[in-house]
Write a protein that holds these residues in place. Structure first.
Motif, PDB file in Angstrom:
ATOM      1  N   THR A  54      68.956  75.641  32.838  1.00  0.00           N
ATOM      2  CA  THR A  54      69.501  74.909  31.739  1.00  0.00           C
ATOM      3  C   THR A  54      71.168  74.926  32.072  1.00  0.00           C
ATOM      4  OG1 THR A  54      67.756  75.531  30.494  1.00  0.00           O
ATOM      5  CG2 THR A  54      69.747  75.149  29.438  1.00  0.00           C
ATOM      6  N   ASP A  58      64.657  68.745  30.245  1.00  0.00           N
ATOM      7  CA  ASP A  58      64.626  70.216  30.156  1.00  0.00           C
ATOM      8  C   ASP A  58      63.403  70.653  29.563  1.00  0.00           C
ATOM      9  OD1 ASP A  58      65.053  72.956  30.544  1.00  0.00           O
ATOM     10  OD2 ASP A  58      66.987  72.875  29.638  1.00  0.00           O
ATOM     11  N   GLU A  59      62.508  71.288  30.369  1.00  0.00           N
ATOM     12  CA  GLU A  59      61.104  71.632  29.790  1.00  0.00           C
ATOM     13  C   GLU A  59      60.420  70.806  28.921  1.00  0.00           C
ATOM     14  OE1 GLU A  59      60.487  75.753  29.175  1.00  0.00           O
ATOM     15  OE2 GLU A  59      62.204  76.294  30.781  1.00  0.00           O
ATOM     16  N   GLN A  97      66.013  71.735  25.863  1.00  0.00           N
ATOM     17  CA  GLN A  97      64.775  72.456  25.907  1.00  0.00           C
ATOM     18  C   GLN A  97      64.322  72.502  24.626  1.00  0.00           C
ATOM     19  OE1 GLN A  97      65.666  75.962  28.322  1.00  0.00           O
ATOM     20  NE2 GLN A  97      64.147  76.980  27.734  1.00  0.00           N
TER      21      GLN A  97
HETATM   22 MG   LIG Z   1      66.281  76.608  30.382  1.00  0.00          MG
END
Ligand SMILES: [Mg+2]
Ligand SMILES: Nc1ncnc2c1ncn2[C@@H]1O[C@H](COP(=O)(O)OP(=O)(O)OP(=O)(O)O)[C@@H](O)[C@H]1O
Lengths: 250, 375
Positions: free
Chosen positions: A49, A176-177, A92
């Motif tokens: 991140t 992100d994810e 995220q």
């Molecule tokens: Mg992360």
């Protein structure tokens, strides 16, 4: 061969970020080619991140080079400027505007004049309407377009957020994810979506879910303690002794 | 095609026109046409009272625009209202002319009393109605612009913003209390005689002011409704719910907030300017922090984020207030407090929320069917 600094979509070299002496990124170097789909994995706290924070101007590195398309020095630009250059990021933790409908969320994200006068008196033109429809179809939310975003499932919210990136025509997308908390079916649909989108954009995906990473079938970079541990195909990476050690050691 | 929110729906326009008809036509007719002893005759003293309520409704509308839609809970809107009122009051003072107790053609009585020789700069031009009307909007607007610029640029939000708006109105309260500020001190401005050549106290003037207020409320409603149905309105909702995200997709939230905040203050100024000739006085008590809090209660009671609810809340609470302060004045503050608690605990979406709930409840049996057909 020309110099990757000038030909790469994204070029990171020797990026170091420290928080009170702790190095979240440690001389990280990464080159993403135009049109590439890249997955990045790594244990919690590896710095994934933080790397996105550096690329999008949220965090300034202590040292190192971060260039976009060989021309834009990302370490000197602020967040809105970088967003408008063509780098879109999905965080995220997903956030959509829950009290607006799906299409209104996309409308606000559309690339357009952001001044008050314009938002008060101008409506979408045909071209913008068409783009909105196209993106609605791409992220599979056409039938839910007039529903409040707050009523969508978790997976659909993530797709809406990807849609909000797409209407802005980014050339580089950072995810992100994107499948965290999704059902298996939603994960499969997301892999499908990302593969389709990757045909005409550069995409960097951070993910823990190895089934998902495998289904993307892209080159994998393993981050560990702020720098690159291994890079290659998913099979090569999974058989890499250091990678096994890092993952099993935890 | 993207679904559009219309300014008002067909039935919305019907309700709007019906309400305007009652407020701007029926009430004036009932106040004039039926013979004085008829049961249909509206007593003359009620006209300025209704006018006052409608001014409060504009004020509530202004607060709902920023609180309900942009999430900015200003607890200083009474200050913008009072400033608009003072601007109008200054015009009315200058109209008194030689009819004052001291008969000075230029200086209002309180200045003669203070042994002032010249009209202070702030009062220049206020004999002109157009100038006074302009100032009634410009002063609140400018204060809101200045205050908002500092507050929003430094990203002051939530309860901190509410607190500094309270401080703002309190500071103005103290300032206007001072005689040397030149706005009549403690006593404020009163004993008005004429507005645009019409006698302020005359029933016909009061009726005229009332009708103008009703029309102003209608127009203010349409302006607010226009703002919230545009893309800008949706931007406000978005920044109310997730401000940093809005910034991230490239909008200046400072600019957007500043714009609605100033617009809202202009509406307050308008309401204040219409209020003063109808109640016949403006004094520093209008700046009391409690007044601004009361406005927030009206909006909460009616249902925030609906505009109509704000108007409804202002009317309902003030009718109750008038009735209760007549019947049992010592109970009013308790009633207001109780009302606030009941609304926050039991009806978070106010009166309009209850109405919507009732509608939904009636409709439930058919709703799931409709959904499966669509999916
Ligand atoms: Mg992360
Ligand atoms: N603002 C900050 N201040 C201090 N430490 C931070 C800050 N941001 C990140 N860190 C630390 O830097 C390290 C890297 O964090 P980062 O969020 O980049 O990891 P990640 O790879 O994304 O992990 P995850 O898989 O859990 O999301 C972590 O140890 C984290 O605690």
């Amino acid at each position: 061969m020309t110099d990757p600094l000038s030909t790469a979509q994204l070029y990171l070299d020797g990026i170091t970020v420290s928080f009170d002496g702790f190095k979240a990124l440690n001389a990280l170097s990464l080159v993403i080619e135009p049109g590439e789909l890249r997955t990045i994995i790594g244990p919690n706290g590896a710095g994934k991140t933080t790397m996105m924070d550096v690329i999008t101007g949220k965090t300034r590195p202590d040292s190192g080079t971060a260039m976009f398309e060989g021309r834009h020095d990302l370490t000197r630009l602020d967040e809105p400027t970088i967003a408008n250059l063509g780098i879109g990021r999905k965080f995220q933790k997903p956030t959509v505007f829950e009290n607006l409908t799906v299409e209104e969320n996309l409308e606000l994200a559309l690339k357009d004049d952001r001044r008050i006068r314009h938002t008060l008196f101008r409506r979408l033109d045909e071209e913008q309407e068409a783009k909105l429809e196209r993106v609605l179809a791409q992220v599979g939310l056409m039938r839910r377009r007039t529903e409040l975003a707050g009523l969508l499932s978790h997976g659909q919210k993530q797709w809406l957020e990807i849609g909000m990136l797409l209407v802005h025509d980014p050339r580089l997308i950072l995810l992100d994810e994107p499948v965290a908390g999704m059902t298996d079916a939603e994960t499969a649909a997301t892999a499908d979506l990302i593969t389709r989108l990757a045909r005409d954009r550069t995409i960097v995906v951070v993910e823990h879910d190895m089934v998902f990473v495998r289904s993307l079938g892209a080159k994998v970079t393993v981050l560990h303690e702020g720098s690159v541990l291994a890079e290659g195909s998913i099979d090569a990476v999974q058989n890499h002794p250091r990678v096994i050690e890092v993952y099993l050691g935890r | 095609m993207m679904r559009r929110t219309p300014l008002l729906t067909g039935s919305g326009w019907l309700v709007f026109l019906a309400a305007m008809l009652v407020a701007a036509v029926l009430i004036p007719v009932l106040a004039t046409l039926p013979p004085p002893d008829s049961m249909f005759r509206l007593p003359a003293y009620l006209v300025p009272l209704f006018g006052k309520y409608l001014c409060y409704a504009i004020l509530a509308l202004a607060l709902d625009l920023i609180w309900g839609y942009a999430g900015i809970l200003s607890l200083g809107h009474g200050a913008f209202f009072a400033l608009g009122g003072y601007a109008m009051g200054m015009y009315l003072m200058r109209q008194i002319g030689t009819r004052g107790v001291y008969g000075d053609p230029i200086l209002p009585d309180f200045m003669v009393f203070l042994n002032w020789r010249e009209l202070p700069f702030a009062w220049w031009g206020f004999h002109n109605f157009a100038y006074a009307a302009f100032m009634a909007l410009a002063v609140p607007g400018a204060l809101a612009a200045l205050f908002g610029w500092f507050a929003f640029r430094s990203r002051v939000t939530g309860v901190y913003l509410s607190i500094i708006t309270q401080a703002m109105t309190y500071a103005l309260l103290l300032a206007f209390f001072r005689n040397d500020m030149g706005f009549g001190g403690n006593n404020g401005l009163t004993d008005f005689k004429e507005i645009l050549g019409y006698e302020v106290q005359a029933p016909s003037t009061r009726l005229g002011l009332y009708v103008i207020t009703a029309v102003a409320l209608g127009l203010s409603f349409l302006v607010c409704r226009f703002v919230v149905t545009t893309r800008f309105g949706r931007l406000l909702l978005a920044l109310r719910d997730a401000e940093s995200r809005v910034r991230f997709i490239g909008y200046s939230t400072t600019g957007a907030k500043l714009f609605v905040f100033v617009l809202s203050a202009l509406l307050c100024g308008l309401a204040g300017a219409l209020y003063v000739p109808q109640v016949g006085i403006i004094n520093p008590s209008e700046f009391q922090p409690g007044n601004s809090i009361e406005v927030a209660i009206w909006v909460a009671v009616g249902g925030r984020g609906t505009l109509v609810g704000a108007i409804l809340g202002a009317l309902v609470v003030n009718f109750v207030k008038t009735w209760l302060t007549g019947a049992a004045p010592e109970l009013w503050l308790f009633a207001l407090g109780a009302l606030f608690i009941v609304v926050t605990l039991a009806m978070p979406n106010g009166i309009l929320g209850l109405v919507a709930q009732a509608k939904q409840w009636r409709r439930t049996p058919t709703a799931p069917v409709a959904e499966t057909v669509h999916d």
